[in-house]
Design an enzyme around this catalytic site. Structure first.
Site, PDB file in Angstrom:
ATOM      1  N   ALA A   1       0.487  -1.149  -0.049  1.00 21.41           N
ATOM      2  CA  ALA A   1       0.282  -0.136  -0.295  1.00 21.41           C
ATOM      3  C   ALA A   1       1.069   1.045  -0.194  1.00 21.41           C
ATOM      4  O   ALA A   1       1.514   1.244   0.375  1.00 21.41           O
ATOM      5  CB  ALA A   1      -0.622   0.135   1.838  1.00 21.41           C
TER       6      ALA A   1
ATOM      7  N   GLY B   1       0.102  -5.500   0.831  1.00 18.66           N
ATOM      8  CA  GLY B   1      -0.713  -4.974  -0.195  1.00 18.66           C
ATOM      9  C   GLY B   1      -0.622  -6.048  -2.022  1.00 18.66           C
ATOM     10  O   GLY B   1      -1.480  -6.356  -2.858  1.00 18.66           O
TER      11      GLY B   1
ATOM     12  N   GLU C   1      -0.665  -9.677  -1.233  1.00 23.41           N
ATOM     13  CA  GLU C   1      -2.810  -9.674  -1.709  1.00 23.41           C
ATOM     14  C   GLU C   1      -2.639  -9.898  -3.281  1.00 23.41           C
ATOM     15  O   GLU C   1      -3.684 -10.300  -3.848  1.00 23.41           O
ATOM     16  CB  GLU C   1      -2.972  -9.037  -1.059  1.00 23.41           C
ATOM     17  CG  GLU C   1      -2.723  -9.212   0.430  1.00 23.41           C
ATOM     18  CD  GLU C   1      -3.735  -7.866   0.774  1.00 23.41           C
ATOM     19  OE1 GLU C   1      -3.326  -6.955   1.805  1.00 23.41           O
ATOM     20  OE2 GLU C   1      -4.311  -8.404   2.271  1.00 23.41           O
TER      21      GLU C   1
ATOM     22  N   GLU D   1       1.813  -5.945   7.712  1.00 21.99           N
ATOM     23  CA  GLU D   1       1.239  -4.903   8.091  1.00 21.99           C
ATOM     24  C   GLU D   1       0.785  -4.091   8.985  1.00 21.99           C
ATOM     25  O   GLU D   1       0.501  -4.057  10.342  1.00 21.99           O
ATOM     26  CB  GLU D   1      -0.486  -5.783   7.555  1.00 21.99           C
ATOM     27  CG  GLU D   1      -0.479  -4.918   6.267  1.00 21.99           C
ATOM     28  CD  GLU D   1      -0.009  -5.910   5.254  1.00 21.99           C
ATOM     29  OE1 GLU D   1       0.452  -6.614   5.806  1.00 21.99           O
ATOM     30  OE2 GLU D   1      -0.236  -6.030   3.686  1.00 21.99           O
TER      31      GLU D   1
END
Ligand code: NAI
Length: 719
Positions: free
Chosen positions: A61, A100, A103, A123
């Site tokens: 992110a 992310g 992910e 995270e």
């Protein structure tokens, strides 16, 4: 953004483009959504490869977007769209796939990684969880225990480990994008249902409840009050017990709670604080890093005691040649053995050859004639250190940097012993020096920016958080620790026990309380320093003026324990008792409690009930108050520097951001009010008197911590 190109006619190659790490900013997410749709609708495209530009898949992110209003497409539906494609999608992972980024890769149907790539879901270190399906897909892919170990710690894995765990399907030494394109071509048209991880059942071990209970207990213990690791366990539990869609709902709820929590704010602040401290500005705002460090190939360490041994190991592991000098033969022999052992153990852990042959040992200081820099670590004694600095000035080649590991002495006085004071800087390591992550680089008034730059760069090469600090007694870390330790002792005099004080501090999140820490580092060290400073003289601790020094309150409790030979863990007794000298398990000591009662009776002190709140307020706010004084004096450039020092060097819980950030969270006005209250109750304790800078900040409306530098700058310009 993201770009779609065509390779070998039938493969659509989506390249994420957002230097330096292709973070998933709003523009990148929009780019992915658009290119995925185009690839889906283009009949020429039979399969898709997703990669990142410049050899990095995706760093995760965009953290700078965290505190802004969310714009652009959200991640979760974007990843679902990738997973739902009816054309095979292959992630080509080079460099890193974090957060992310990983992910997104988990939403792809296949993953091919370059052998040097690293993967992880970090995270939790920012107070969050992998909230774009990471907590639901990873356990389905690699099982619950392995997923928990990655998600609750945020640790990174190598491509090889990722292959063993089953996170990636293939590892290659060649160009991962080329390999992925070839592979994508070969699987065009194949069925995909069995490749969509959200369709997988989550493997459920028979002892599911016991597994989660055990994990929850472990996580709570190591998290020391951090809520994100606990939420990570809850989210993975949802993957194991609920259908995918409901698990995603649970992930979303838990993420929302974390996102708005103070802990996530603290951890994200700390992430940026490390960068700010890394820029190592001077208090004036000028930056040191405009000066170029000088390359260093060969270094010397003088004095191979506790610190010198660790420093030698740290230097050798960094790839430098080291000359290690120790005058005492016995110490030298012991040091050789211990250093070799530490290097061998370290090398085994890292899977490399130990750097034994980089070190040469000598009893003669003449051996350092050709080194680029020296780190002095002899006994903490000014006369001895001065003599060593004079010798070094005579022996070393011109221009050699002379660094000292002193923890309390005036770096500038040492510099005065040399013809080139600009080459002298303090390099304050923490014990054990090859393990502890903090390094205070102490610049004197005459230290050259290049000498400071060289010390900082060397520290960074050793993997240390290196913070430039001004030259004063105790520098930053130990100077702030003094009022904290003093308050802890005063609390004992007033009726508390070491157990009560330590419990409050551990519940706050410290790795250990003030008394346990003092036992561990040895009560005699501070005692010796107090004696050298003239604070303690024979008989003083039990005389009529035992509790007063220079007109201020003083607690002689530590001195009294030392007089009895109770030096802490090393002697088997200190504030606690241990099973044997050097033993690690601290137990409550009835002798100590009797000793405290007798002490109070002797001084006419009446024990009162002290609660945890008072312990925290007095210990922490006095420490924070000293932090404000340090900022006011220009010893640290900003609150971020202090916070980095406290988290890395003193066990301050990272999820509370560091002492200065914590003060802002509590509210500066409240900290001021409580300090005023305690100072009124204890007017003979100057460290409780609120600092002028704190008053000024409160008067200017308590600005957030990242605005303090402006107030401090204004203050300095008015002086
Ligand atoms: P130590 O007592 O374990 O070791 C000092 C060593 O220096 C001894 O082996 C001694 O024989 C040797 N030495 C004395 N004079 C010498 C000379 N002229 N040439 C070569 N070697 C000589 O001391 P420790 O704890 O390692 O402390 C060293 C320095 O590091 C001190 O300035 C101390 O304040 C500082 N420091 C200590 C920390 C700790 O936790 N122990 C933490 C941070 C700094």
């Amino acid at each position: 953004m993201a770009q779609l190109t065509y390779v070998s006619r039938s493969v659509g190659l989506i390249t994420l483009q957002n230097p330096p790490v292709n973070a998933l900013s709003a523009a990148v997410r929009q780019g992915i959504v658009d290119t995925v749709e185009r690839a889906l609708n283009d009949p020429k495209v039979k399969s898709v490869v997703i990669c990142g530009q410049n050899g990095i898949f995706c760093g995760g992110a965009d953290i700078t977007e965290f505190n802004k209003n969310m714009t652009g497409p959200p991640l979760v539906p974007m990843i679902h769209a990738i997973e739902a494609m009816n054309k095979p999608v292959v992630a080509a992972i080079e460099g890193s796939a974090f957060g992310g980024g990983l992910e997104v890769a988990l939403g792809c149907h296949y993953r091919i990684a370059h052998s040097k790539a690293r993967l992880g879901l970090p995270e939790v270190t920012l107070g969050l969880l992998p909230g774009a399906g990471g907590t639901q897909r990873l356990p389905r892919l690699i099982g619950i225990p392995a997923a928990l170990s990655l998600i609750t710690t945020g640790r990174h894995v190598t491509a090889t480990e990722a292959l063993q765990l089953g996170i990636v399907d293939q590892v290659t030494d060649h160009n991962a994008v080329d390999v992925a394109v070839k592979f994508a071509q070969s699987i065009a048209g194949q069925p995909l249902d069995y490749r969509r991880i959200s369709n997988y059942p989550c493997p459920r071990p028979s002892d599911l409840d016991a597994l989660f209970e055990d994990m929850m207990q472990k996580v709570r213990q190591s998290a020391r009050g951090a809520i994100a690791p606990v939420a990570c366990v809850q989210a993975v539990r949802a993957a194991a017990t609920l259908p995918y869609a409901q698990g995603m709902e649970r992930e979303k709820e838990l993420m929302a709670t974390l996102f708005t929590s103070g802990q996530a704010r603290a951890l994200q602040y700390f992430f940026f604080a490390q960068r700010a401290a890394g820029k190592w500005m001077m208090p004036s705002g000028a930056r040191w890093d405009t000066s170029k460090p000088r390359p260093v190939h060969k270094a010397a360490v003088i004095g191979l005691g506790t610190m010198g041994r660790g420093i030698t190991v740290a230097l050798a592991q960094t790839g430098l040649s080291v000359v290690a000098v120790e005058t005492q033969e016995k110490q030298l022999m012991e040091a050789k053995q211990e250093v070799s052992g530490m290097l061998q153990r370290g090398a085994k852990r890292r899977g490399v050859a130990p750097a034994l042959d980089r070190i040469s040992y000598s009893q003669n200081i003449q051996a350092v004639a050709d080194v680029d820099l020296v780190i002095e670590a002899v006994f903490e004694n000014m006369a001895l250190k001065k003599k060593v600095f004079q010798q070094l000035s005579a022996v070393c080649k011109p221009g050699t940097f002379l660094f000292t590991n002193t923890s309390t002495l005036d770096v500038d006085q040492l510099a005065s012993e040399t013809p080139n004071p600009e080459l002298v800087v303090g390099m304050h390591f923490f014990a054990p020096a090859h393990v502890m992550k903090l390094l205070e680089v102490v610049y004197g008034p005459r230290s050259s920016p290049q000498a400071v730059a060289t010390a900082i760069q060397l520290g960074k090469k050793m993997g240390k958080a290196s913070v430039a600090v001004g030259n004063c007694h105790g520098f930053v870390g130990n100077r702030m620790l003094k009022p904290y330790i003093n308050q802890a002792s005063f609390l004992l005099e007033e009726g508390a026990t070491p157990e009560l004080v330590d419990r409050a501090l551990v519940e706050f999140g410290f790795s250990m309380g003030a008394f346990r820490m003092s036992d561990l580092s040895g009560l005699d060290i501070a005692w010796k320093i107090r004696k050298e400073e003239g604070m303690v003289q024979l008989g003083m601790a039990s005389g009529p003026s035992a509790r007063i020094r220079h007109g201020c309150r003083y607690s002689p409790l530590g001195d009294l324990l030392c007089e009895q030979g109770r030096f802490g863990q090393k002697s088997g007794q200190g504030w606690y008792q241990y099973d044997k000298p050097g033993g690690r398990i601290a137990r409550s000591d009835p002798w100590l409690h009797r000793f405290l009662e007798e002490y109070r009776a002797r001084h006419g002190l009446v024990a009162r009930n002290i609660d945890q709140q008072e312990v925290l307020e007095r210990c922490l706010y006095s420490l924070i108050n000293e932090g404000f004084r340090i900022l006011e004096d220009g010893i640290a450039a900003g609150p971020e520097d202090i916070d980095v020092i406290y988290v890395f060097g003193y066990g301050w819980p990272r999820h509370r951001g560091g002492p200065m950030f914590y003060a802002g969270m509590v509210g500066l006005a409240k900290v001021l009010e409580r300090l005023e209250h305690y100072h009124q109750a204890h007017p003979d304790v100057p460290s409780l008197q609120p600092c002028g800078l704190l008053r000024r900040l409160v008067a200017s409306g308590s600005p957030p911590v990242n605005k303090w530098r402006e107030v401090i700058k204004k203050l300095h310009s008015q002086l």
